[in-house]
Design a protein around this motif. Sequence first.
Motif, PDB file in Angstrom:
ATOM      1  N   LEU A  20       0.818  -1.204   0.000  1.00 33.83           N
ATOM      2  CA  LEU A  20       0.000   0.000   0.000  1.00 33.83           C
ATOM      3  C   LEU A  20       0.857   1.262   0.000  1.00 33.83           C
ATOM      4  O   LEU A  20       0.578   2.198  -0.749  1.00 33.83           O
ATOM      5  N   VAL A  21       1.899   1.309   0.824  1.00 36.32           N
ATOM      6  CA  VAL A  21       2.710   2.534   0.901  1.00 36.32           C
ATOM      7  C   VAL A  21       3.354   2.842  -0.448  1.00 36.32           C
ATOM      8  O   VAL A  21       3.487   4.010  -0.811  1.00 36.32           O
ATOM      9  N   HIS A  73      -3.052  -5.770  -3.147  1.00 39.18           N
ATOM     10  CA  HIS A  73      -2.207  -5.427  -2.001  1.00 39.18           C
ATOM     11  C   HIS A  73      -1.986  -6.663  -1.142  1.00 39.18           C
ATOM     12  O   HIS A  73      -2.849  -7.552  -1.089  1.00 39.18           O
ATOM     13  N   PRO A  74      -0.860  -6.700  -0.406  1.00 45.05           N
ATOM     14  CA  PRO A  74      -0.755  -7.698   0.660  1.00 45.05           C
ATOM     15  C   PRO A  74      -1.788  -7.317   1.727  1.00 45.05           C
ATOM     16  O   PRO A  74      -2.331  -6.207   1.694  1.00 45.05           O
ATOM     17  N   PRO A  75      -2.089  -8.176   2.684  1.00 45.83           N
ATOM     18  CA  PRO A  75      -3.098  -7.833   3.693  1.00 45.83           C
ATOM     19  C   PRO A  75      -2.790  -6.487   4.361  1.00 45.83           C
ATOM     20  O   PRO A  75      -1.696  -6.272   4.878  1.00 45.83           O
ATOM     21  N   VAL A  76      -3.779  -5.584   4.309  1.00 44.93           N
ATOM     22  CA  VAL A  76      -3.603  -4.250   4.876  1.00 44.93           C
ATOM     23  C   VAL A  76      -4.974  -3.640   5.178  1.00 44.93           C
ATOM     24  O   VAL A  76      -5.946  -3.900   4.469  1.00 44.93           O
ATOM     25  N   GLU A 129      -2.085  -0.518  17.788  1.00 40.73           N
ATOM     26  CA  GLU A 129      -0.676  -0.527  18.208  1.00 40.73           C
ATOM     27  C   GLU A 129      -0.091  -1.936  18.197  1.00 40.73           C
ATOM     28  O   GLU A 129       1.116  -2.112  18.134  1.00 40.73           O
ATOM     29  N   ASP A 130      -0.962  -2.941  18.297  1.00 41.26           N
ATOM     30  CA  ASP A 130      -0.527  -4.336  18.312  1.00 41.26           C
ATOM     31  C   ASP A 130      -1.223  -5.081  17.164  1.00 41.26           C
ATOM     32  O   ASP A 130      -1.760  -6.167  17.338  1.00 41.26           O
ATOM     33  N   SER A 131      -1.196  -4.479  15.984  1.00 42.58           N
ATOM     34  CA  SER A 131      -1.961  -4.965  14.850  1.00 42.58           C
ATOM     35  C   SER A 131      -1.378  -6.248  14.261  1.00 42.58           C
ATOM     36  O   SER A 131      -0.180  -6.325  13.992  1.00 42.58           O
ATOM     37  N   PRO A 132      -2.229  -7.234  14.023  1.00 42.25           N
ATOM     38  CA  PRO A 132      -1.773  -8.449  13.347  1.00 42.25           C
ATOM     39  C   PRO A 132      -1.560  -8.230  11.847  1.00 42.25           C
ATOM     40  O   PRO A 132      -0.910  -9.024  11.181  1.00 42.25           O
ATOM     41  N   ILE A 133      -2.121  -7.147  11.330  1.00 43.26           N
ATOM     42  CA  ILE A 133      -2.031  -6.817   9.908  1.00 43.26           C
ATOM     43  C   ILE A 133      -1.617  -5.350   9.791  1.00 43.26           C
ATOM     44  O   ILE A 133      -2.042  -4.513  10.577  1.00 43.26           O
ATOM     45  N   TYR A 160     -10.407  -3.152   4.218  1.00 45.54           N
ATOM     46  CA  TYR A 160      -9.401  -4.217   4.131  1.00 45.54           C
ATOM     47  C   TYR A 160      -9.089  -4.465   2.660  1.00 45.54           C
ATOM     48  O   TYR A 160      -9.984  -4.510   1.813  1.00 45.54           O
ATOM     49  N   HIS A 161      -7.805  -4.645   2.367  1.00 47.10           N
ATOM     50  CA  HIS A 161      -7.366  -5.066   1.037  1.00 47.10           C
ATOM     51  C   HIS A 161      -6.453  -6.264   1.224  1.00 47.10           C
ATOM     52  O   HIS A 161      -5.706  -6.332   2.204  1.00 47.10           O
TER      53      HIS A 161
END
Length: 164
Positions: A21-22, A58-61, A78-82, A95-96
């Motif tokens: 995404l970035v 996109h990869p999972p984001v 802050e503790d995101s799995p994705i 979600y993408h």
Amino acid sequence: MTLFVFNRCELFDLHQQIVPLVDSWGWQKSIVERRKPLVGIDTDTDEDHSDTLIALQHPPVYTLGNGSSEKYLNFNIEDSPIESHRIDRAGEVTYHGPGQLVLYPILNLRYQKKDLNWYQRSLETVVNRALQSAFSIKASTIEGLTGVWVGMLLSIWIPQNVLP
């Protein structure tokens, strides 16, 4: 009913590639910055006669629009799995991921209609028609919600997918 008047269109067809995404966000911003001097914002002249369409995965984001609420993530950012990013757009959480085609149109709306609601509804109509004509997929909109919804009956369960 005319939806869009298309000028010359650059197509970046990366639909089989997974692009972070970035990277794609930076790319979109650079295209807009390159075109800004061509748009006569303070004059009647407008030399920006091209549109751009980027197609990719996109990869999972998760993306969060301006003013969106983190409560819709259902986890601590802050503790995101994705990977999660706040980006400069309207809307809530989206979600993408791999397998989901993401289209980024960059259009000069001075050649269309300077109306965000019209633009969103027109994009939905274009996606609905494209899904029907190219893939025989029946898609629809839901009044009050932005996006294109595809419902498919699969044996026992019925998933609902949104295509941004």
